[in-house]
Design an enzyme around this catalytic site. Structure first.
Site: not given
Ligand code: IDP
Ligand code: MG
Length: 154
Positions: A9, A49, A57, A112, A115, A126
């Site tokens: 990212k 997404y 968010f 974070n 992905h 994907e």
């Molecule tokens: P993952 O990346 O661990 O699979 P997902 O639930 O698929 O997690 O969410 C995709 C991405 O969306 C996350 O990696 C993060 O960058 C963002 N994200 C997910 N939940 C939140 C939230 O509650 N607040 C802000 N960003 C979020």
């Molecule tokens: Mg995910």
């Protein structure tokens, strides 16, 4: 052999962690079969997404994911989908286990670093979403027999 999608990212690009993260996946024994830099479109992100599009968010995530190009890569290996999830750590990076990519280098739920596909089915979709067939490669890993037994590779 199983393949999975990884996106490094904009925070990974900006924080000069691209090499570190790729190095961790390489050293685990995973095989890099595709890699490129991409500026992600809003349409592509909305599909990628789609499980988050309705969340409050989401606009911030979309804008974050477009702040710089990302590095997309495809990794191949035994149980690669689950293996990369384990190496990555949980979404909320400040609670991710030390030793994982998120656990060692990130604090945030949103920024974070990485992905990775979350299931075999998602991984297939994907990889196809981010790579054309000719951008993925098949080649022999010279160390394959030192990385796993023949029974595990079947
Ligand atoms: P993952 O990346 O661990 O699979 P997902 O639930 O698929 O997690 O969410 C995709 C991405 O969306 C996350 O990696 C993060 O960058 C963002 N994200 C997910 N939940 C939140 C939230 O509650 N607040 C802000 N960003 C979020
Ligand atoms: Mg995910």
């Amino acid at each position: 052999m199983e393949r999975t999608l990884v996106l490094l990212k904009p925070d990974a690009v900006q924080r000069d962690l691209v090499g570190e993260i790729i190095s961790r996946l390489e050293r685990k024994g995973l095989k890099l079969v595709g890699i490129k830099m991409m500026q992600l479109s809003s349409d592509l992100l909305d599909t990628h997404y789609s499980h988050l599009v309705g969340r409050g968010f989401y606009p911030e995530i979309r804008s974050f994911m477009q702040r710089t190009p990302v590095v997309a890569c495809c990794w191949e290996g035994i149980d690669s989908v689950n293996t990369v999830r384990l190496l990555t750590g949980i979404t909320k990076a400040r609670e991710a286990a030390p030793g994982t990519i998120r656990g060692d280098f990130a604090l945030s739920v949103q920024t974070n670093l990485i992905h990775c596909s979350d299931s075999l089915e998602t991984a297939k979709a994907e990889v196809e979403r981010f790579f054309k067939a000719e951008e993925l490669f098949e080649y022999t890993d010279a160390l394959e027999t030192f990385l796993s037994s023949s029974g595990e590779r079947d």
